[in-house]
Design a protein around this motif. Structure first.
Motif, PDB file in Angstrom:
ATOM      1  N   TRP A  29       0.681  70.355  19.705  1.00  0.00           N
ATOM      2  CA  TRP A  29       1.915  70.826  20.335  1.00  0.00           C
ATOM      3  C   TRP A  29       2.786  71.643  19.381  1.00  0.00           C
ATOM      4  O   TRP A  29       3.858  72.095  19.775  1.00  0.00           O
ATOM      5  N   GLN A  30       2.323  71.856  18.147  1.00  0.00           N
ATOM      6  CA  GLN A  30       3.016  72.826  17.300  1.00  0.00           C
ATOM      7  C   GLN A  30       2.818  74.234  17.842  1.00  0.00           C
ATOM      8  O   GLN A  30       3.647  75.121  17.618  1.00  0.00           O
ATOM      9  N   LEU A  31       1.666  74.435  18.516  1.00  0.00           N
ATOM     10  CA  LEU A  31       1.306  75.735  19.108  1.00  0.00           C
ATOM     11  C   LEU A  31       1.265  76.836  18.043  1.00  0.00           C
ATOM     12  O   LEU A  31       1.567  78.006  18.328  1.00  0.00           O
ATOM     13  N   LEU A  32       0.913  76.463  16.826  1.00  0.00           N
ATOM     14  CA  LEU A  32       0.832  77.427  15.731  1.00  0.00           C
ATOM     15  C   LEU A  32      -0.621  77.731  15.408  1.00  0.00           C
ATOM     16  O   LEU A  32      -1.487  76.857  15.521  1.00  0.00           O
ATOM     17  N   ASN A  33      -0.886  78.943  14.991  1.00  0.00           N
ATOM     18  CA  ASN A  33      -2.236  79.289  14.553  1.00  0.00           C
ATOM     19  C   ASN A  33      -2.637  78.459  13.343  1.00  0.00           C
ATOM     20  O   ASN A  33      -3.779  78.040  13.204  1.00  0.00           O
TER      21      ASN A  33
END
Length: 825
Positions: A344-348
Motif C-alpha cells: 500500500w505504499q504504491l511506490l516503485n
C-alpha cells in the motif's frame, strides 16, 4: 464438434455459463431450469476442491451427430432426470460405498461433463464463495496494479486543481447542510443525495470525500479519553465527529454504495501524538486511511487529515479543508503515512520503516507551494562547530521564517501557522533567487525543535508550517548577539524587484566590515526614495542614525554605514516610488553586518541632522543642478580645504550651510568658512574648515520665486588636517552672480601689512577698499580690479565697496577682518 460444459459444486468454467446467461439469469433447457451464476458470485480464476460430502452426477453430451435443437433438449432433459435419480440413490448409500462413488464422479468429471448439484448445497457454496470473493479480487487488482507500476498515473493526470470539482464540491456542501438541517443520518440516503449528478467514479469519490471533510470533525475528546469514542456509522454521522477509523470506515462504506472499490489501509502516521524521530518498532500502528481503485489503479486519500488539524494546546479541532490529501501521490504521501502492508505504499521502490522515521516531516503546504528539500535529507541534525544548516528550494517567490525552541517531544505541539515574525538570534535565514538557507546557531548544548514556515510572496495570509527538524547541539559556538530581524530573512527580499530594486552589492550572507566602514549599493530600475535603519543590540537609536548616510540616484541607492562598536548589525532598507510621496515605504532588504576589527570613534560619526539625500542624485537632477565635481556623498580632505563645483542650468537662487557637532564655542561662525562663487552657469562652493573632524555641507535652492529654500543634497566633509583653516570674508547681498574674488581668499588679514587685492565685479564703475583710509582699485585689461592695500592696525575692518551705473552710493560687497596684535580678532 463436441460441446462439453461442466458445472462443479465450487468451480466451473465461467465462460460457458456467462455466455448462456447473457440474456436471462435463468437458463431453460427443456423443462429443467439451471441457475446461471454471475462473475460476482464465483471467482473466475479460483480452483476449489470438488471432493465434498455431497455426491455429484455428471452428464456427457456429444453433439457431433448434429442433432436438432429440440432433440438435444429432449436428450438433455432425459439425461438430467436419469442422473438426478442416480444422485438421490447415491446419497442413501452407506459410508463405506462413498469412496467408490467419488472415484466414479472424478472419472466422469475428467470427461468434461455438466454437473448438476443439489440446490441447497449450491446456494450454500455460492454464499461461501461470495464471502471469499473480495479478498481474492483485491489480491488480483493489487497484482494488476503492480504490473503497471512504470505507467502509474499521478493526481495531475486525473485533474489539474480543485477548481475541476467546483460544481461537485458546491453541490456536496449544499446538500450536506440540507441533510444535517433535516436530521438525515442514514448513510445510503446521504450517499444518494451527495452523488446525484456525478458523471463518473472520480466525481462520486470526490463527493464522498468532500462530505466527510465538511461534516465530520475529529473527536479530540474521544481521542484523549475524556469521553466515549463513537463507533457505529449512525452515531458518527449523527454526532458529526469521530476518530481516524470513523473517517476511513465511512469512506469505504459510502464508496461501496456507489460501486467504488475502496479499502481501509492501517499504518503509522506522523500526526498527533507523534514524536519526531521516534522508533516505531514494536509499536502498534495508530492510523487508518483509504485507498480507492480508479481506472484500474489504486489512489490514496485521507479524509481525516483533509478535514482539519488538532490543536493539542487547546485540546480542540481546527476545521480547515485540505485538498492535498485527496488522491495524494504516493511519493508525497509516504512522508507522513506508512502502511502496515508494503504494497500500500504504491511506490516503485518501497521504503523501510526506519527510513520513514528518519525522513523530514513535510506538511501539505510544503508540496502545494512547490518547495523542495536541498539539505538535510533526514530530520535529525547534529551541529558541526556549533552550526546546523537547512536549505529549501522554491520555484515561485516565497517568504520564509522559522522557529527554534527547546525540544518538547511532540511534533504537533503549537500552532501550524505563524502570524508574527520570529524574534530569534539563534539563526540566520537568507533567501536568494531560488533557494532559502537557514544557518542555525543554538546558544547552548541540548536538543532543539526547528519549524520552518513559508507563504507565497504575494499572499497576505499567515505563514504556514512546511517542515520540521530536530537539532542536537553538542558544543555551541561562542559568538556575539545577533540583532532581531522582524522582516523574516536576510538579503534582498524575494519581491524586491517588484519594488524597483534589481540588485545588491551584498548577498544574503553576513558581510565583514573593514575599518569600521561599509558601503551598500542597490541597483534600481526606477527612481526610488530610500530610508535605512541600523540596529545593534548595544547602540541607541539616536547614535545609530549618525551611523548612516544615504545617496539617492536615479539608477542606484547607496548607503554608507559606520560601526562604532564590534559585533553584528542589522541594516534594513525601505523604499517607495520617488514621485509617490504619499506611498508607504516597504522593506526591500535586510543585511547582516559583522564588525570584528577597527571601529569608528564617537567624533567620527556622521554629523547630526544629516538629510536623507546625500550627494548629487535624483533631487539635484530634477532641480537642474548637474556636472558635480564630486559625485559621492562623502568628501575627505587632508588640507582642510575643498571646492565643490556644479552647473546651475535653471539659474536658481542657492544657499549653503556648514554645520558640525559643536564641542566648544567658535570665535568665528562656521558660515564664514564657506564661500560661494557663481559665474555664468557654474557654481563653486569653497570650504576652509577650522578644525579636524566631520562636517555637514548642506546645499539649498529656491525652486519657486519668492518661496522657501528647499534642500538639494548634503555633503559629508571629513577633515584630517589639524591646522585650522582661515575663514572667508563676510559676504553681503551685493556680491552677486559673476563676482569673483581672486585674492586674498582669507577673510582675516595680518595687521600693518600690504595686501594685494584682485577681484572681478561685473558692471562696477568704481571699486575701492575702505578701512582707516580709502584705496581705489584699478581695472586691468582682463576686467579685473586690482591694487595694493594697507591693512592698518585693526582699528576697523577693510570693506570692499563698489558703485554701479544705477547707484550713486557705494555698495558693500564684503568685509575683511584684521588680526589683533596678540593674534585675536
Amino acid at each position: 464438434m463436441a460441446a462439453k460444459v461442466a458445472i462443479h459444486k465450487f468451480s466451473f468454467p465461467l465462460t460457458c455459463v456467462v455466455q448462456r446467461s447473457q440474456q436471462n439469469d435463468v437458463i431453460q433447457e427443456g423443462c429443467i431450469q439451471v441457475k446461471a451464476l454471475q462473475p460476482n458470485d464465483i471467482q473466475d480464476n479460483q480452483t476449489l476442491n470438488t471432493q465434498r460430502d455431497a455426491a455429484v452426477v455428471d452428464l456427457s453430451l456429444d453433439t457431433e451427430n448434429h442433432e436438432s435443437p429440440k432433440s438435444k433438449a429432449e436428450a438433455l432433459q432425459s439425461a438430467v432426470l436419469a442422473r438426478w435419480g442416480a444422485f438421490e440413490k447415491s446419497t442413501s448409500e452407506s459410508e463405506d460405498q462413498r469412496p467408490a462413488t467419488k472415484r466414479q464422479l472424478s472419472s466422469e468429471s475428467a470427461a468434461r461433463t455438466i454437473a448438476v448439484v443439489k440446490k441447497s448445497a449450491l446456494r450454500k457454496d455460492v454464499e461461501e464463495q461470495r464471502l471469499l470473493q473480495p479478498k481474492a479480487q483485491l489480491e488480483q487488482k493489487t497484482a494488476a496494479c503492480a504490473a503497471v507500476k512504470g505507467r502509474r498515473k499521478r493526481r495531475k493526470d486525473l485533474f489539474t486543481n480543485s477548481e475541476f470539482f467546483h460544481k461537485v464540491d458546491s453541490h456536496v456542501i449544499r446538500a450536506g447542510a440540507e441533510l444535517k438541517e433535516r436530521c438525515v443520518y442514514d448513510m445510503k440516503t446521504i450517499v444518494q443525495s451527495i452523488t446525484r449528478g456525478t458523471r463518473n467514479e472520480l466525481e462520486r469519490l470526490r463527493a464522498i470525500w468532500v462530505w466527510l471533510c465538511n461534516n465530520i470533525e475529529y473527536d479530540v475528546s474521544g481521542y484523549l479519553g475524556h469521553s466515549e469514542r463513537l463507533s457505529s456509522t449512525e452515531e458518527v454521522i449523527a454526532a458529526g465527529r469521530g476518530v481516524c477509523c470513523s473517517y476511513s470506515n465511512l469512506c469505504s462504506e459510502m464508496c461501496r454504495e456507489v460501486g467504488i472499490e475502496c479499502q481501509e489501509v492501517p499504518g503509522y502516521s506522523k500526526g498527533i501524538g507523534y514524536r519526531q524521530g521516534q522508533s516505531l518498532k514494536n509499536v502498534k500502528s495508530d492510523h487508518l486511511w483509504n485507498a480507492a481503485l480508479l481506472e484500474g489503479q489504486w489512489f490514496l486519500l485521507d479524509s481525516c487529515w483533509g478535514a482539519g488539524r488538532v490543536d493539542m494546546e487547546n485540546e480542540s479541532f481546527v476545521k480547515r479543508f485540505d485538498d492535498f490529501y485527496f488522491l495524494t501521490d504516493p511519493e508525497e504521501f509516504i512522508y507522513t503515512h506508512f502502511p502496515d502492508e508494503e504494497k500500500w505504499q504504491l511506490l516503485n521502490t518501497p521504503i523501510s520503516i526506519e527510513e520513514f522515521q528518519q525522513r523530514v516531516f513535510k506538511t501539505s503546504a510544503f508540496f502545494t507551494m512547490g518547495l523542495r528539500l536541498i539539505q538535510p535529507h533526514h530530520c535529525y541534525i547534529i551541529t558541526d562547530d556549533g552550526e546546523a544548516n537547512i536549505s529549501l528550494g522554491f520555484s515561485r517567490p516565497t517568504t520564509f521564517t522559522y522557529e527554534i525552541t527547546q525540544h518538547q517531544g511532540l511534533l504537533h505541539n503549537g500552532a501550524s501557522e505563524q502570524k508574527e515574525s520570529i524574534k530569534s538570534s539563534f539563526g540566520l535565514l537568507t533567501v536568494c533567487h531560488r533557494s532559502m538557507k537557514l544557518q542555525l546557531l543554538p546558544p547552548a548544548s541540548g536538543t532543539y525543535d526547528v519549524k520552518v514556515f513559508a507563504r507565497p510572496e504575494t499572499a497576505t495570509t499567515s505563514l504556514l508550517w512546511v517542515c520540521s527538524f530536530t537539532v542536537e547541539c553538542t558544543t555551541p559556538r561562542p559568538m556575539e548577539h545577533i540583532p532581531e530581524n522582524p522582516f523574516l530573512s536576510w538579503g534582498l527580499q524575494p519581491f524586491a524587484a517588484s519594488l524597483g530594486v534589481t540588485g545588491s552589492s551584498q548577498g544574503s550572507e553576513a558581510a565583514e566590515v573593514k575599518e569600521g566602514k561599509f558601503d551598500l549599493v542597490l541597483k534600481t530600475s526606477k527612481p526610488l526614495m530610500v530610508l535605512c535603519e541600523l540596529v545593534h543590540p548595544e547602540i541607541q537609536a539616536a547614535v545609530a542614525k549618525r551611523c548612516l548616510a544615504t545617496q539617492i540616484q536615479t539608477d542606484a541607492l547607496t548607503c554608507h554605514i559606520l560601526c562604532p562598536m564590534r559585533g553584528f548589525y542589522r541594516l534594513s532598507v525601505f523604499v517607495r516610488d520617488y514621485e509617490k510621496t504619499d506611498a508607504k515605504l516597504q522593506n526591500a532588504g535586510n543585511f547582516l553586518l559583522h564588525c570584528k576589527g577597527k571601529i569608528i570613534g564617537p567624533g567620527e560619526l556622521f554629523p547630526p541632522s544629516l538629510g536623507s539625500a546625500c550627494g548629487p542624485g535624483t533631487r539635484t537632477t530634477e532641480a537642474g543642478l548637474s556636472k558635480f565635481s564630486h559625485t559621492t556623498a562623502i568628501i575627505s580632505t587632508q588640507q582642510g580645504k575643498c571646492n565643490i563645483t556644479f552647473h546651475n542650468q535653471r539659474d536658481l537662487e542657492l544657499h549653503s550651510v556648514l554645520s558640525k557637532e559643536e564641542t566648544k564655542t567658535a570665535c568665528v561662525p562656521l558660515s564664514r568658512h564657506l564661500f560661494c562663487t557663481y559665474t555664468d552657469s557654474k557654481v563653486t562652493v569653497s570650504a576652509s574648515l577650522p578644525d579636524a573632524g566631520v562636517y555637514r555641507l548642506g546645499l539649498y535652492a529656491r525652486i519657486v520665486q519668492g518661496g522657501d529654500f528647499s534642500p538639494m543634497c548634503d555633503f559629508v566633509l571629513r577633515n584630517s588636517c589639524s591646522q585650522p583653516g582661515l575663514p572667508f570674508p563676510c559676504v553681503y547681498s551685493a556680491w552677486g552672480k559673476g563676482c569673483v574674488l581672486f585674492e586674498p581668499r582669507a577673510g582675516l588679514l595680518e595687521p600693518l601689512s600690504w595686501v594685494r587685492f584682485r577681484v572681478r565685479v561685473p558692471g562696477a564703475q568704481r571699486v575701492s577698499m575702505v578701512g582707516e583710509a580709502r584705496t581705489d582699485l584699478k581695472l586691468n585689461k582682463s576686467r579685473v580690479w586690482e591694487g595694493e592695500v594697507f591693512s592698518g592696525n585693526c582699528l576697523q575692518p577693510l570693506k570692499l565697496v563698489a558703485s554701479f551705473e544705477d547707484a550713486s552710493n557705494m555698495a558693500v560687497l564684503m568685509t575683511f577682518d584684521i588680526k589683533q596684535q596678540d593674534g585675536e580678532v
